[in-house]
Design a protein around this motif. Structure first.
Motif, short mmCIF file in Angstrom:
data_model
loop_
_atom_site.label_atom_id
_atom_site.label_comp_id
_atom_site.label_asym_id
_atom_site.label_seq_id
_atom_site.Cartn_x
_atom_site.Cartn_y
_atom_site.Cartn_z
N LEU A 132 5.42 57.39 -76.06
CA LEU A 132 6.11 58.22 -74.99
C LEU A 132 7.40 58.36 -75.23
O LEU A 132 8.20 59.26 -75.18
CB LEU A 132 5.83 57.88 -73.58
N ASP A 154 9.45 62.94 -70.22
CA ASP A 154 7.85 62.84 -70.18
C ASP A 154 7.55 63.27 -68.92
O ASP A 154 6.33 64.09 -68.81
CB ASP A 154 7.65 61.39 -70.43
N SER A 157 7.70 66.99 -68.49
CA SER A 157 6.47 67.76 -69.48
C SER A 157 5.01 67.57 -68.88
O SER A 157 4.54 68.44 -68.78
CB SER A 157 6.52 67.11 -70.64
N GLN A 158 4.77 66.44 -68.46
CA GLN A 158 3.52 66.22 -67.81
C GLN A 158 3.11 66.95 -66.67
O GLN A 158 2.25 67.55 -66.57
CB GLN A 158 3.22 64.57 -67.72
N ASP A 159 4.17 67.01 -65.77
CA ASP A 159 4.06 67.53 -64.58
C ASP A 159 3.69 69.27 -64.82
O ASP A 159 2.86 69.88 -64.15
CB ASP A 159 5.16 67.41 -63.47
N ASN A 162 0.55 70.00 -66.57
CA ASN A 162 -0.66 69.47 -65.34
C ASN A 162 -0.79 70.83 -64.66
O ASN A 162 -1.82 71.51 -64.17
CB ASN A 162 -0.32 68.51 -64.57
N GLN A 229 6.60 67.37 -76.04
CA GLN A 229 6.30 66.23 -75.72
C GLN A 229 4.88 65.70 -75.72
O GLN A 229 4.85 64.75 -76.26
CB GLN A 229 6.79 66.05 -74.28
N ASN A 230 4.11 66.66 -75.22
CA ASN A 230 2.78 66.37 -74.99
C ASN A 230 1.97 66.03 -76.41
O ASN A 230 1.57 65.04 -76.74
CB ASN A 230 2.21 67.66 -74.22
N ARG A 233 3.42 62.95 -78.71
CA ARG A 233 3.22 61.82 -77.93
C ARG A 233 1.65 61.44 -78.15
O ARG A 233 1.36 60.34 -78.73
CB ARG A 233 3.30 61.75 -76.30
N ASP A 234 0.97 62.59 -78.02
CA ASP A 234 -0.47 62.25 -77.95
C ASP A 234 -0.75 62.03 -79.50
O ASP A 234 -1.96 61.17 -79.75
CB ASP A 234 -1.26 63.42 -77.53
N THR A 379 -4.43 58.14 -72.33
CA THR A 379 -3.51 58.00 -71.09
C THR A 379 -3.16 56.13 -71.40
O THR A 379 -2.32 55.90 -70.56
CB THR A 379 -4.53 58.22 -69.94
#
Length: 387
Positions: A132, A154, A157-159, A162, A229-230, A233-234, A379
């Protein structure tokens, strides 16, 4: 609604592990309408590869789509010259030459900083504590948003991601996504005066120098934050997971029979971080023997295409000896991921090999958990090492 056969899915189960369902679709209904997603899915590699290029029928322009509602208009939601004009403007920031000459050394420093911070601890969650912040710090430099922290990057990006996958219409997810989008706008506005005074190769700066409007800049920065970012990171956490859980494959790398780039390529084939792109049917038409109505939604499933049995033997197996050439984890058409070179450099040249070198006897120390179907990744990845 298209004339495709209907496939019902268990949405929670699909989020937890989409691959068995996608395999059944490829075998029995490769183009299928899924009521729970409100879209027709393309699941076979050749269909995705061919039909993604038919922008006259399957358009990226989706003014009512979730991505544009949350992030604003951006090059990923435009076709033909409108797309290419913004892609050309973006190119100087993310070109292979810029990655090699400008970003690679900075990526190396970011990775070294975070590994130095971790070394004495002896254990960590490689998602939260390593992948992350490494990905976020790299993205801060690439975008020019150095006024955001790694945690803020992060979370934004995640929000937003989603929100872009919120096909069930959850209002709480939507509210967080719009709040994150507004926060990114504010950070861009705060950086623009300094970047105009001292231009550089960051995305904000090159788009501004190219004459793009404020709305074009903010829309494109937000879509870059979502994927930029996603995906790294993943892929950082995922490639490390793959090598730690497949010691025979790790040995191939350690003995020089495979490379960390091979490990990265095979991981993003196996678990494609950005597994789906939506398209709007621009006009009535046909594809793969299916009739489509104007303005309905279709999904191209890269994650399914990358496990197509027609190209990959034992596709659910992590195998560094396979040819990953037919895989399309970054897309196949005019919207091929603009940040692919940067992601490959960050993950395969720096983050993964440096972690394996710097953390002696790195090993799993608990359960690794994956989640997601449109965007999929770990996760949590608890690990330990000797210190």
């Amino acid at each position: 609604m298209s004339s495709a056969p209907v496939t019902e899915i268990d949405l929670p189960g699909f989020i937890a592990d989409p691959y068995p369902t996608l395999a059944r679709m490829r075998a029995t209904a490769p183009v299928t309408y899924v009521p729970q997603l409100g879209a027709t899915l393309f699941t076979r590699r050749d269909d995705v590869f061919r039909e993604e290029k038919r922008i006259d029928l399957f358009s990226s322009h989706q003014p009512k789509g979730l991505v544009e509602k949350i992030m604003g208009a951006n090059l990923m939601r435009k076709d033909a010259e409108a797309h290419m004009a913004e892609r050309r403007a973006l190119f100087p920031a993310l070109s292979p030459r810029t990655v090699r000459d400008h970003l690679s050394d900075q990526f190396s420093g970011i990775v070294a900083h975070h590994l130095d911070r971790l070394k004495a601890k002896g254990k960590a969650d490689l998602v939260k504590d390593y992948a992350l912040p490494v990905s976020a710090d790299a993205l801060r430099i690439m975008t020019g948003l150095t006024n955001m922290t790694a945690t803020q990057m992060d979370a934004a990006s995640q929000d937003m991601i989603n929100g872009c996958a919120n096909y069930s219409g959850n209002p709480d997810i939507a509210a967080r996504a719009h709040a994150a989008s507004a926060a990114v706008d504010a950070h861009i506005d705060a950086r623009l005066p300094d970047l105009r005074a001292r231009p550089n190769l960051s995305v904000i700066s090159v788009l501004d120098q190219a004459g793009l409007s404020r709305e074009q800049i903010t829309g494109n920065i937000k879509v870059i934050i979502g994927g930029g970012q996603n995906e790294p990171r993943d892929a950082i956490a995922g490639t490390l997971w793959a090598l730690l859980t497949h010691p025979d494959q790790r040995l191939l790398v350690e003995t020089g029979r495979a490379t960390h780039t091979d490990a990265f390529n095979e991981y993003v084939r196996l678990v494609t971080p950005i597994g789906m792109v939506p398209r709007r049917v621009a006009k009535p038409g046909h594809a793969c023997g299916i009739a489509f109505e104007q303005d309905e939604t279709i999904f191209f499933l890269f994650s399914s295409a990358c496990r197509d049995e027609a190209y990959f033997n034992t596709p659910d197996r992590y195998d560094l000896t396979r040819d990953t050439g037919p895989a399309i984890p970054f897309g196949a058409g005019p919207h091929f991921c603009a940040g692919a070179a940067a992601s490959r450099c960050l993950v395969a040249d720096h983050a993964v090999p440096a972690a394996l070198r710097s953390l002696p006897n790195l090993r799993l120390d608990g359960e690794a958990i994956f989640q997601g179907w449109a965007f999929r990744g770990l996760t949590q990845l608890p690990v330990a090492w000797d210190n």
